[in-house]
Design an enzyme around this catalytic site. Sequence first.
Site, PDB file in Angstrom:
ATOM      1  N   TYR A 126      -1.943  -1.581  10.581  1.00  0.00           N
ATOM      2  CA  TYR A 126      -2.123  -1.714   9.633  1.00  0.00           C
ATOM      3  C   TYR A 126      -1.024  -1.692   8.610  1.00  0.00           C
ATOM      4  CZ  TYR A 126      -3.727  -1.996   4.483  1.00  0.00           C
ATOM      5  OH  TYR A 126      -3.844  -2.023   3.160  1.00  0.00           O
ATOM      6  N   LYS A 180       2.034  -3.948   6.603  1.00  0.00           N
ATOM      7  CA  LYS A 180       2.533  -3.777   4.981  1.00  0.00           C
ATOM      8  C   LYS A 180       3.981  -3.744   4.750  1.00  0.00           C
ATOM      9  CE  LYS A 180      -1.461  -4.508   3.410  1.00  0.00           C
ATOM     10  NZ  LYS A 180      -1.661  -5.837   2.864  1.00  0.00           N
ATOM     11  N   SER A 199       0.879  -1.224  -0.100  1.00  0.00           N
ATOM     12  CA  SER A 199      -0.053  -0.027  -0.041  1.00  0.00           C
ATOM     13  C   SER A 199       0.815   1.487  -0.010  1.00  0.00           C
ATOM     14  CB  SER A 199      -0.807   0.100   1.448  1.00  0.00           C
ATOM     15  OG  SER A 199      -1.288   1.171   1.671  1.00  0.00           O
TER      16      SER A 199
HETATM   17  P1  NAD Z   1     -10.944  -7.445   1.031  1.00  0.00           P
HETATM   18  O1  NAD Z   1     -11.254  -7.265   2.761  1.00  0.00           O
HETATM   19  O2  NAD Z   1     -12.272  -6.991   0.150  1.00  0.00           O
HETATM   20  O3  NAD Z   1     -10.293  -8.753   0.498  1.00  0.00           O
HETATM   21  C1  NAD Z   1      -9.483  -9.560   1.209  1.00  0.00           C
HETATM   22  C2  NAD Z   1     -10.039 -10.814   1.311  1.00  0.00           C
HETATM   23  O4  NAD Z   1      -9.170 -11.547   1.933  1.00  0.00           O
HETATM   24  C3  NAD Z   1     -11.383 -11.083   1.850  1.00  0.00           C
HETATM   25  O5  NAD Z   1     -12.295 -11.903   1.022  1.00  0.00           O
HETATM   26  C4  NAD Z   1     -11.180 -11.866   3.024  1.00  0.00           C
HETATM   27  O6  NAD Z   1     -12.237 -12.750   3.325  1.00  0.00           O
HETATM   28  C5  NAD Z   1      -9.707 -12.408   2.942  1.00  0.00           C
HETATM   29  N1  NAD Z   1      -9.144 -12.926   3.979  1.00  0.00           N
HETATM   30  C6  NAD Z   1      -8.603 -12.142   5.107  1.00  0.00           C
HETATM   31  N2  NAD Z   1      -7.815 -12.747   5.882  1.00  0.00           N
HETATM   32  C7  NAD Z   1      -7.836 -14.201   5.445  1.00  0.00           C
HETATM   33  C8  NAD Z   1      -7.237 -15.108   5.791  1.00  0.00           C
HETATM   34  N3  NAD Z   1      -6.437 -15.289   6.866  1.00  0.00           N
HETATM   35  N4  NAD Z   1      -7.276 -16.186   4.976  1.00  0.00           N
HETATM   36  C9  NAD Z   1      -8.072 -16.449   4.006  1.00  0.00           C
HETATM   37  N5  NAD Z   1      -8.714 -15.251   3.564  1.00  0.00           N
HETATM   38  C10 NAD Z   1      -8.672 -14.078   4.289  1.00  0.00           C
HETATM   39  O7  NAD Z   1      -9.830  -6.361   0.729  1.00  0.00           O
HETATM   40  P2  NAD Z   1      -9.235  -5.508  -0.650  1.00  0.00           P
HETATM   41  O8  NAD Z   1      -9.704  -4.156  -0.739  1.00  0.00           O
HETATM   42  O9  NAD Z   1      -9.764  -6.447  -1.876  1.00  0.00           O
HETATM   43  O10 NAD Z   1      -7.580  -5.657  -0.284  1.00  0.00           O
HETATM   44  C11 NAD Z   1      -7.096  -6.707  -0.742  1.00  0.00           C
HETATM   45  C12 NAD Z   1      -5.438  -6.678  -0.254  1.00  0.00           C
HETATM   46  O11 NAD Z   1      -4.796  -5.265  -0.999  1.00  0.00           O
HETATM   47  C13 NAD Z   1      -5.356  -6.400   1.123  1.00  0.00           C
HETATM   48  O12 NAD Z   1      -4.469  -7.123   1.612  1.00  0.00           O
HETATM   49  C14 NAD Z   1      -5.351  -5.033   1.511  1.00  0.00           C
HETATM   50  O13 NAD Z   1      -4.515  -4.606   2.546  1.00  0.00           O
HETATM   51  C15 NAD Z   1      -4.394  -4.579   0.264  1.00  0.00           C
HETATM   52  N6  NAD Z   1      -4.729  -2.844   0.048  1.00  0.00           N
HETATM   53  C16 NAD Z   1      -6.038  -2.733  -0.244  1.00  0.00           C
HETATM   54  C17 NAD Z   1      -6.238  -1.340  -0.468  1.00  0.00           C
HETATM   55  C18 NAD Z   1      -7.819  -0.686  -0.536  1.00  0.00           C
HETATM   56  O14 NAD Z   1      -7.916   0.377  -0.521  1.00  0.00           O
HETATM   57  N7  NAD Z   1      -8.656  -1.571  -0.834  1.00  0.00           N
HETATM   58  C19 NAD Z   1      -5.259  -0.447  -0.703  1.00  0.00           C
HETATM   59  C20 NAD Z   1      -4.009  -0.772  -0.523  1.00  0.00           C
HETATM   60  C21 NAD Z   1      -3.784  -2.202  -0.203  1.00  0.00           C
END
Ligand code: NAD
Length: 339
Positions: free
Chosen positions: A148, A152, A124
Site C-alpha cells: 500500500y 503511494k 499518505s
Molecule cells: P475509502 O475507501 O473510504 O474511499 C475510497 C473510495 O474509492 C471508495 O468509495 C471506493 O469505492 C473507491 N474506489 C476504490 N477503487 C476504485 C476504482 N478503481 N474506481 C473507482 N472507485 C474506486 O478511503 P478513504 O479513507 O476515503 O481514502 C481516500 C484516499 O486517501 C485513498 O487513496 C487512501 O489511500 C488515501 N489515504 C487515506 C488515509 C486514511 O487513513 N483514511 C490516510 C492516508 C491516505
Amino acid sequence: MNILVTGGAGYIGSHTCVALLEAGHSVIIADNLSNSKRENVEKIMRLVDKEVTFYEIDVTDEEAVDVIFRNYNIDGVIHFAGHKAVGESVEKPLDYYCNNIVSTIVLTKACKKYDVRRFVFSSSATVYGDNTVPFVESMNLLPTTNPYGETKAMSERILTDIAKSNPAFSVSLLRYFNPVGAHESGLIGEVPSGIPNNLMPYVTQVAKGNLKKLQVFGNDYPTVDGTGVRDYIHVMDLAEGHVAALENLTEGVHIYNLGTGKGTSVLELVNAFEEANGIEVPYEVVGRRPGDIASCYADVSKAERELGWTAKRDVISMCWDAWRFEKNNFLRLPTMLNR
Ligand code: NAD
Ligand code: UDP
C-alpha cells in the site's frame, strides 16, 4: 471550477465534496462503490442542498474515464479512489498495485488528452517511513513496509515525472496524517468494513459495546507514555485542506503535509474519547503491531505558509464527531463480540 472527484463516495472523498460544494465548486464523482455506498452521494447533496453528478465507474477503465472527460469541461481532478488497507495489501499486492497505480495512470492520460492541468493526489504520511519526527516535506523518503505504502510513493513519483515533462501541469501531493472523525451533522463518516484496523474506529466499536476491549499495541515505545504517537486530523479539516490545495495550485509539483502538527498517544486518544463522550473504553496492553513506528506527526508550516490552511478542530471535537456518527448510523453488531 468543475472538479472530478474519484472515490468521492468514500470517507475522505465525501467530506471533501461537501467542502468543495460549500466553496462554490461543481463536483462530478467517479466511484465504483467497492468500499462505499451510493447513498453517500445523496447525503452529500442533502447536506449542501446542491446537485452532484455521479458516475458508477472503475477509474482504471480508460473508456469509462474518457466518457467523463468528453462530456464535461473538467478544470481539475482530485484522485482519492484506491484501496487503503495496509494488511490486505500484503496479502493481495497485485490488487493494490493494479488499482492504485493504474488509476493514477489512466486519469493522468485523460488529463493530457483533454488538457486538464490541475491534479490533487491523496498520498499518505506512510511514505516517510520511520523518519525522525516531525516529518517535513523535504525529507528523503524511506521505504514503507507494505505494498500500500509503495503504491503511494510510486504514484507520487509518476505524477512528479509527468509534471516535469509538462510544465503546464500542476500537481499537489497531499500527505495525510491520521484522518478521523466525521462531518458535524453526523450524516457522513467512516464506515470500516468488518473489524476495524485503525484506532478511532476500533475505539468507537468498543464504546458501543460491539467489541469487548481495545488492544493497545505496545507501551514500550520511546514516547510520552510508551504508546504509539500519531497526528490525528479531523476529516473536515482535511477536506478543507483539499479545497485550499486546489485553489492555490500553481504549475509544478507541490507537496504538503495535511496534519495538525501535534502528536497524540494511543492512551491520550482513549482518555480524550472518554472525556468527550463520558463513556469508558476498556483496554489491555498487548505486544507491538508489526510494521508500526513509534511516532508520526507532521511539520505543517508549509501548508500554512503556502496554502493559508491550518487544521482548526481539536482531538475532543474529533472524538465527539466520530461518536455522533457512530451513534446515528449503526446498530450493535453481535458477531464482533468474541474478540
Ligand atoms: P475509502 O475507501 O473510504 O474511499 C475510497 C473510495 O474509492 C471508495 O468509495 C471506493 O469505492 C473507491 N474506489 C476504490 N477503487 C476504485 C476504482 N478503481 N474506481 C473507482 N472507485 C474506486 O478511503 P478513504 O479513507 O476515503 O481514502 C481516500 C484516499 O486517501 C485513498 O487513496 C487512501 O489511500 C488515501 N489515504 C487515506 C488515509 C486514511 O487513513 N483514511 C490516510 C492516508 C491516505
Ligand atoms: N492502535 C492500537 N490498537 C488498535 C489500533 C491501533 O493500539 O486496535 C495503535 C497503533 O499501534 C498506532 C496508533 O494506534 O500506534 C494508530 O494506529 P492506526 O492503525 O489508526 O494508524 P497508523 O498506525 O496507520 O498510523
